[in-house]
Design an enzyme around this catalytic site. Structure first.
Site, short mmCIF file in Angstrom:
data_model
loop_
_atom_site.label_atom_id
_atom_site.label_comp_id
_atom_site.label_asym_id
_atom_site.label_seq_id
_atom_site.Cartn_x
_atom_site.Cartn_y
_atom_site.Cartn_z
CE LYS A 179 -26.73 -14.26 -12.82
NZ LYS A 179 -25.64 -15.25 -12.68
CG ASP A 232 -23.51 -12.69 -14.16
OD1 ASP A 232 -23.26 -13.89 -13.99
OD2 ASP A 232 -23.84 -12.24 -15.29
P1 NDP Z 1 -17.22 -9.53 -16.68
O1 NDP Z 1 -18.13 -8.38 -16.71
O2 NDP Z 1 -16.08 -9.53 -15.75
O3 NDP Z 1 -16.66 -9.83 -18.13
C1 NDP Z 1 -17.51 -10.09 -19.19
C2 NDP Z 1 -16.68 -10.33 -20.44
O4 NDP Z 1 -17.52 -10.83 -21.45
C3 NDP Z 1 -16.07 -9.05 -20.97
O5 NDP Z 1 -14.88 -9.36 -21.63
C4 NDP Z 1 -17.15 -8.58 -21.94
O6 NDP Z 1 -16.70 -7.72 -22.97
C5 NDP Z 1 -17.59 -9.89 -22.53
N1 NDP Z 1 -18.96 -9.76 -23.01
C6 NDP Z 1 -20.04 -9.37 -22.29
N2 NDP Z 1 -21.11 -9.31 -23.07
C7 NDP Z 1 -20.70 -9.66 -24.29
C8 NDP Z 1 -21.34 -9.80 -25.53
N3 NDP Z 1 -22.66 -9.54 -25.66
N4 NDP Z 1 -20.61 -10.20 -26.61
C9 NDP Z 1 -19.27 -10.46 -26.47
N5 NDP Z 1 -18.61 -10.34 -25.32
C10 NDP Z 1 -19.31 -9.95 -24.25
O7 NDP Z 1 -18.17 -10.80 -16.39
P2 NDP Z 1 -17.78 -12.25 -15.87
O8 NDP Z 1 -16.44 -12.63 -16.35
O9 NDP Z 1 -18.06 -12.29 -14.43
O10 NDP Z 1 -18.89 -13.14 -16.60
C11 NDP Z 1 -18.68 -13.79 -17.84
C12 NDP Z 1 -19.65 -14.93 -17.98
O11 NDP Z 1 -19.46 -15.87 -16.92
C13 NDP Z 1 -21.13 -14.56 -17.94
O12 NDP Z 1 -21.84 -15.44 -18.79
C14 NDP Z 1 -21.50 -14.85 -16.49
O13 NDP Z 1 -22.89 -15.08 -16.36
C15 NDP Z 1 -20.70 -16.09 -16.24
N6 NDP Z 1 -20.42 -16.44 -14.86
C16 NDP Z 1 -19.83 -15.55 -14.01
C17 NDP Z 1 -19.55 -15.92 -12.71
C18 NDP Z 1 -18.82 -15.03 -11.77
O14 NDP Z 1 -18.54 -15.47 -10.66
N7 NDP Z 1 -18.48 -13.81 -12.13
C19 NDP Z 1 -19.93 -17.24 -12.19
C20 NDP Z 1 -20.48 -18.13 -13.20
C21 NDP Z 1 -20.72 -17.71 -14.45
P3 NDP Z 1 -17.14 -6.16 -22.99
O15 NDP Z 1 -16.26 -5.52 -21.98
O16 NDP Z 1 -16.90 -5.72 -24.38
O17 NDP Z 1 -18.59 -6.12 -22.61
O1 2IT Z 2 -23.63 -17.34 -12.64
C1 2IT Z 2 -23.14 -17.47 -11.50
O2 2IT Z 2 -23.06 -18.56 -10.96
C2 2IT Z 2 -22.65 -16.27 -10.83
N1 2IT Z 2 -22.69 -15.19 -11.41
C3 2IT Z 2 -22.13 -16.35 -9.42
C4 2IT Z 2 -23.26 -16.34 -8.44
C5 2IT Z 2 -22.85 -16.27 -7.00
O3 2IT Z 2 -23.78 -16.15 -6.19
O4 2IT Z 2 -21.67 -16.32 -6.66
#
Ligand code: NDP
Ligand code: 2IT
Length: 447
Positions: free
Chosen positions: A126, A166
């Site tokens: 990561k 992420d």
């Molecule tokens: P994005 O940046 O697309 O969206 C993040 C969302 O979460 C936004 O709505 C953001 O709001 C909110 N957020 C972030 N930080 C906070 C906080 N401290 N308190 C409240 N809301 C918060 O990210 P993703 O959708 O890609 O990721 C979301 C989660 O999913 C994370 O935990 C990530 O690690 C996990 N994840 C992502 C993957 C991927 O493929 N993208 C794969 C697996 C897991 P704001 O705009 O106000 O910051």
């Molecule tokens: O938390 C996760 O699994 C991710 N942000 C996606 C990682 C990836 O390599 O697609």
């Protein structure tokens, strides 16, 4: 048993005392995996878990860039290369002001188990930066991404370490990062995933984490002869994972009541339907706006500032925003209001106490390392397509994603089903993820 776990955690605390998120992730794994190690001679006495909590490499570097006003900005960049026993390091990059070594180590540690569960050959890593993309122009984002890659490029490669997105890193950022990597290495290669469709990306990758989280919920509900159809679903976040989790819930006949960001949540009693979700996607992905703006277009909905959506009565909760966003009191409220299923789209969104409450109530609860693994799994499928120099159809990738989520669910049952039939998905995911990595580490010796 208790002594073994405590002694192990004391050692980890001694070395990492100032890293609360990392310790939280390690504790959850240790409590389920150490009893398994003790029962299995091949793993006992080999300090495998102690080796797994130490990153193989932790890189920290300076990132200097110039903002639109001509001022020089300095950020900190990181890559945690946690474990490469079963494949190249693989995991996302997070750009958020809260990013530090503790958060990235927790994410990298979780990633090792998650990637192992996907059945694909990927190690865990990561990275990211404390850079805050909010309010930055496209040009500033580009300059930052380019500056970040001028250091990261020497540490990654398609057979070494393959980053992805992420929080704060989506298609736009992956494009800029890829552009600089290609220029520096003079090589067009699958070094990042989440790429655009015309330059090596995979269909379904943008949807995969959210879709997978809902496929996993579907599998859990099946064990109780239930489905998503007609269920009231509360979703947190409004980014990549939340958007596509909501989309899949709608496709399966559920009703989505909430979405959120770090300022608060919107509650739409009539349900966030396809048209409203399209509005949210444009708002967040193109206009880069705030979720509170939803009520300007849909005035019947409410915006509740500074709160999380767990107070809304629902059947299913999908935490899709960030770590530790669902606390014990939230869990108790969800249970009181009749919630029967929680599938984590985010990484470690539920606190330890919240998970205990779900387990005590014996509801369906899936930890992110199992339920959100569809994202990285589809990244693995993107890597496969890049290696083949070939492209699968949307349907082919989606079917593979469904199969992988079904396999992960099965692994959780194999290692997590208790005598009374209750499936402890935390235990199941941790042990199943551990076994494959541990076997590879044993085979490769002390390295
Ligand atoms: P994005 O940046 O697309 O969206 C993040 C969302 O979460 C936004 O709505 C953001 O709001 C909110 N957020 C972030 N930080 C906070 C906080 N401290 N308190 C409240 N809301 C918060 O990210 P993703 O959708 O890609 O990721 C979301 C989660 O999913 C994370 O935990 C990530 O690690 C996990 N994840 C992502 C993957 C991927 O493929 N993208 C794969 C697996 C897991 P704001 O705009 O106000 O910051
Ligand atoms: O938390 C996760 O699994 C991710 N942000 C996606 C990682 C990836 O390599 O697609």
């Amino acid at each position: 048993m208790k002594n073994n776990i405590e002694a192990f955690l004391d050692l980890v605390k001694e070395r990492n005392g100032h890293e609360p998120e990392f310790l939280q992730a390690v504790e959850e794994v240790a409590e389920t995996v150490i009893p398994y190690i003790i029962q299995h001679d091949i793993y006992y006495g080999k300090n495998i878990l102690l080796r797994m909590v130490e990153p193989e490499r932790l890189l920290s570097f300076r990132v200097c860039w110039v903002d639109d006003k001509g001022e020089i900005q300095v950020n900190r960049g990181y890559r945690v290369q946690m474990n490469s026993a079963i494949g190249p390091y693989k995991g996302g990059l997070r750009f958020h002001p809260t990013v530090n070594a503790s958060i990235l180590k927790f994410l990298a540690f979780e990633q090792v188990f998650k990637n192992s569960l996907t059945t694909l050959p990927m190690g865990g890593g990561k990275g990211g930066s404390d850079f805050d993309p909010k309010g930055k122009s496209d040009n500033e984002i580009m300059r930052f991404c380019h500056a970040f890659m001028t250091e990261l490029f020497r540490h990654i490669g398609p057979n070494t370490d393959v980053p992805a997105g992420d929080i704060g890193v989506g298609a736009r950022e992956i494009g800029f990062l890829f552009g600089m990597y290609k220029k520096l290495n003079n090589e067009f290669t699958g070094v990042l995933t989440g790429k655009g469709l015309s330059w090596g990306g995979s269909l379904i990758r943008p949807e995969a984490t959210g879709y997978g989280t809902v496929y996993f919920a579907q599998k859990m509900l099946e064990t109780r002869n239930d489905t998503i159809k007609g269920k009231h679903v509360v979703v947190s976040g409004s980014g990549n994972v939340a958007q596509y989790a909501a989309e899949k819930v709608l496709q399966l006949g559920g009703k989505v009541l909430t979405l959120s960001d770090s300022s608060g949540y919107i509650y739409d009693e009539d349900g966030i339907n396809e048209e409203k979700l399209k509005f949210v996607m444009d708002l967040k992905n193109l206009k880069r706006g705030r979720i509170s703006e939803y009520i300007k277009s849909y005035p019947k909905a409410k915006f509740i500032e500074g709160k999380t959506p767990w107070e809304i009565s629902c059947d299913i909760a999908l935490p899709c925003a960030t770590q530790n966003e669902l606390h014990e009191n939230d869990a108790n409220l969800l249970l009181k209001n009749g919630c029967i299923c929680v599938s984590e789209g985010a990484n470690m969104p539920s606190t330890k106490q919240a998970i205990s409450a779900f387990h005590k109530a014996k509801i369906l609860f899936a930890p992110g390392k199992a339920s959100n693994a569809g994202g990285v799994a589809t990244s693995g499928l993107e890597m496969t397509q890049n290696s083949l120099r070939y492209k699968w159809t949307r349907e082919e990738v989606d079917n593979k994603l469904k199969d992988i989520m079904t396999d992960i669910h099965q692994s959780c049952i194999q290692y997590g089903q208790e005598e009374d039939g209750y499936i402890d998905y935390v235990k199941g995911a941790n042990i199943a993820g551990f076994v494959k990595v541990a076997d590879a580490m044993l085979a490769q010796g002390i390295v």
